[in-house]
Design a protein around this motif. Sequence first.
Motif, PDB file in Angstrom:
ATOM      1  N   MET A 151     -18.696  28.725 -42.510  1.00  0.00           N
ATOM      2  CA  MET A 151     -19.524  29.453 -43.122  1.00  0.00           C
ATOM      3  C   MET A 151     -19.101  30.829 -43.657  1.00  0.00           C
ATOM      4  N   GLN A 152     -19.209  30.851 -44.879  1.00  0.00           N
ATOM      5  CA  GLN A 152     -18.873  32.123 -45.080  1.00  0.00           C
ATOM      6  C   GLN A 152     -19.923  33.312 -44.958  1.00  0.00           C
ATOM      7  N   PRO A 153     -19.391  34.581 -44.799  1.00  0.00           N
ATOM      8  CA  PRO A 153     -20.434  35.808 -44.653  1.00  0.00           C
ATOM      9  C   PRO A 153     -21.392  35.865 -45.593  1.00  0.00           C
ATOM     10  N   ASP A 154     -21.165  35.693 -46.970  1.00  0.00           N
ATOM     11  CA  ASP A 154     -22.195  35.816 -47.959  1.00  0.00           C
ATOM     12  C   ASP A 154     -23.136  34.634 -47.861  1.00  0.00           C
ATOM     13  N   GLU A 155     -22.618  33.520 -47.436  1.00  0.00           N
ATOM     14  CA  GLU A 155     -23.852  32.298 -47.141  1.00  0.00           C
ATOM     15  C   GLU A 155     -24.827  32.821 -45.921  1.00  0.00           C
ATOM     16  N   ILE A 156     -24.008  33.289 -44.912  1.00  0.00           N
ATOM     17  CA  ILE A 156     -24.929  33.718 -43.705  1.00  0.00           C
ATOM     18  C   ILE A 156     -25.887  34.709 -44.057  1.00  0.00           C
ATOM     19  N   THR A 157     -25.381  35.767 -44.781  1.00  0.00           N
ATOM     20  CA  THR A 157     -26.417  36.911 -45.341  1.00  0.00           C
ATOM     21  C   THR A 157     -27.334  36.385 -46.321  1.00  0.00           C
ATOM     22  N   GLU A 158     -27.040  35.196 -47.092  1.00  0.00           N
ATOM     23  CA  GLU A 158     -28.182  34.699 -47.965  1.00  0.00           C
ATOM     24  C   GLU A 158     -29.145  34.029 -46.878  1.00  0.00           C
ATOM     25  N   VAL A 159     -28.775  33.233 -45.889  1.00  0.00           N
ATOM     26  CA  VAL A 159     -29.945  32.515 -45.140  1.00  0.00           C
ATOM     27  C   VAL A 159     -30.382  33.882 -44.229  1.00  0.00           C
ATOM     28  N   LEU A 160     -29.773  34.835 -44.018  1.00  0.00           N
ATOM     29  CA  LEU A 160     -30.594  35.669 -42.966  1.00  0.00           C
ATOM     30  C   LEU A 160     -31.523  36.709 -43.773  1.00  0.00           C
ATOM     31  N   ASN A 161     -31.158  36.712 -44.978  1.00  0.00           N
ATOM     32  CA  ASN A 161     -32.375  37.492 -45.891  1.00  0.00           C
ATOM     33  C   ASN A 161     -33.417  36.776 -46.461  1.00  0.00           C
ATOM     34  N   ARG A 162     -33.379  35.732 -46.567  1.00  0.00           N
ATOM     35  CA  ARG A 162     -34.640  35.067 -46.781  1.00  0.00           C
ATOM     36  C   ARG A 162     -36.124  35.429 -45.852  1.00  0.00           C
ATOM     37  N   PRO A 163     -37.115  35.852 -46.565  1.00  0.00           N
ATOM     38  CA  PRO A 163     -38.096  36.159 -46.032  1.00  0.00           C
ATOM     39  C   PRO A 163     -38.588  35.499 -44.691  1.00  0.00           C
ATOM     40  N   THR A 222     -22.792  38.611 -33.493  1.00  0.00           N
ATOM     41  CA  THR A 222     -22.889  38.740 -34.869  1.00  0.00           C
ATOM     42  C   THR A 222     -22.902  37.388 -35.434  1.00  0.00           C
ATOM     43  N   PRO A 223     -23.810  36.815 -36.050  1.00  0.00           N
ATOM     44  CA  PRO A 223     -23.825  35.450 -36.491  1.00  0.00           C
ATOM     45  C   PRO A 223     -22.790  35.023 -37.285  1.00  0.00           C
ATOM     46  N   THR A 224     -22.101  33.741 -37.020  1.00  0.00           N
ATOM     47  CA  THR A 224     -20.958  33.161 -38.066  1.00  0.00           C
ATOM     48  C   THR A 224     -21.245  32.072 -38.631  1.00  0.00           C
ATOM     49  N   TRP A 225     -22.541  31.384 -38.236  1.00  0.00           N
ATOM     50  CA  TRP A 225     -23.176  30.393 -39.063  1.00  0.00           C
ATOM     51  C   TRP A 225     -24.621  30.590 -38.690  1.00  0.00           C
ATOM     52  N   ALA A 226     -25.466  30.037 -39.833  1.00  0.00           N
ATOM     53  CA  ALA A 226     -26.990  30.491 -39.628  1.00  0.00           C
ATOM     54  C   ALA A 226     -27.565  29.111 -40.659  1.00  0.00           C
ATOM     55  N   LYS A 227     -28.630  28.840 -40.002  1.00  0.00           N
ATOM     56  CA  LYS A 227     -29.613  27.494 -40.747  1.00  0.00           C
ATOM     57  C   LYS A 227     -31.005  27.997 -40.589  1.00  0.00           C
ATOM     58  N   LEU A 228     -31.655  27.878 -41.700  1.00  0.00           N
ATOM     59  CA  LEU A 228     -33.158  28.121 -41.551  1.00  0.00           C
ATOM     60  C   LEU A 228     -33.794  26.615 -41.887  1.00  0.00           C
ATOM     61  N   ILE A 229     -34.693  26.289 -41.016  1.00  0.00           N
ATOM     62  CA  ILE A 229     -35.103  24.891 -41.264  1.00  0.00           C
ATOM     63  C   ILE A 229     -36.823  25.093 -41.133  1.00  0.00           C
ATOM     64  N   ASP A 230     -37.623  24.947 -42.302  1.00  0.00           N
ATOM     65  CA  ASP A 230     -39.098  25.297 -42.437  1.00  0.00           C
ATOM     66  C   ASP A 230     -39.921  23.876 -42.698  1.00  0.00           C
ATOM     67  N   PHE A 231     -38.887  22.778 -42.935  1.00  0.00           N
ATOM     68  CA  PHE A 231     -39.591  21.474 -42.954  1.00  0.00           C
ATOM     69  C   PHE A 231     -40.283  21.241 -44.392  1.00  0.00           C
ATOM     70  N   GLU A 232     -40.262  22.308 -45.199  1.00  0.00           N
ATOM     71  CA  GLU A 232     -40.685  22.268 -46.483  1.00  0.00           C
ATOM     72  C   GLU A 232     -39.488  22.374 -47.480  1.00  0.00           C
ATOM     73  N   THR A 233     -38.839  23.434 -47.572  1.00  0.00           N
ATOM     74  CA  THR A 233     -37.714  23.456 -48.578  1.00  0.00           C
ATOM     75  C   THR A 233     -36.282  23.005 -47.676  1.00  0.00           C
ATOM     76  N   THR A 234     -36.394  23.279 -46.506  1.00  0.00           N
ATOM     77  CA  THR A 234     -34.926  22.966 -45.626  1.00  0.00           C
ATOM     78  C   THR A 234     -35.566  21.803 -44.557  1.00  0.00           C
ATOM     79  N   LEU A 235     -34.620  21.126 -44.116  1.00  0.00           N
ATOM     80  CA  LEU A 235     -34.550  20.059 -43.045  1.00  0.00           C
ATOM     81  C   LEU A 235     -33.535  20.172 -42.192  1.00  0.00           C
ATOM     82  N   PRO A 236     -33.687  19.641 -40.871  1.00  0.00           N
ATOM     83  CA  PRO A 236     -32.444  19.098 -40.192  1.00  0.00           C
ATOM     84  C   PRO A 236     -31.395  18.345 -40.895  1.00  0.00           C
TER      85      PRO A 236
END
Length: 175
Positions: free
Chosen positions: A1-13, A135-149
């Motif tokens: 996972m690229q650093p900008d992709e990790i940042t995008e996930v971590l910056n979500r509300p 320091t995160p090298t990978w991130a995934k947000l799961i909310d079961f509305e917009t993202t799923l496992p």
Amino acid sequence: MQPDEITEVLNRPLSRELLARDLTRLAYVAKDGTPRSIPIAFTWNGAQIVLCTTTNAPKLHALRANPMVALTIDTEVHPPKILLLRGRAELDVVEGIPEEYLAMNGTYQMTPEQRVEWEAEVRSLYDGMVRIVVTPTWAKLIDFETTLPSAVEELIRQRAERRDVEIPHAAASQG
């Protein structure tokens, strides 16, 4: 996972909301090769997860041998909100009590008097601590509305493909 992709996930509300919580589950491989997952207080400094532990904690031996870790920060309601992180633990031995430790334990409900007593007890108990910095090298947000496992996403894709095949077949048999 690229650093900008990790940042995008971590910056979500929702990610920021989860990163403001006070407890995560730290997963690592113990010295005997078996997995461990432990609840531990943490703080997010905007770029890293910081955990603090005693200088004699068994997990430190394991993290020195294999610093790769996974973290789970989630909610206790349905549907759960889950932030999954992976990274490498860096160990920073410090004298005294790290400010992060005092801050991360500040969210517990204590009266001002209880807080003073707790902090005095902590300061009398620990000569030093170890900051575990991830320091995160990978991130995934799961909310079961917009993202799923990912496994559920795969099942949904397979179901859609089956339906696409079934519909033309059914139409042809009626014609």
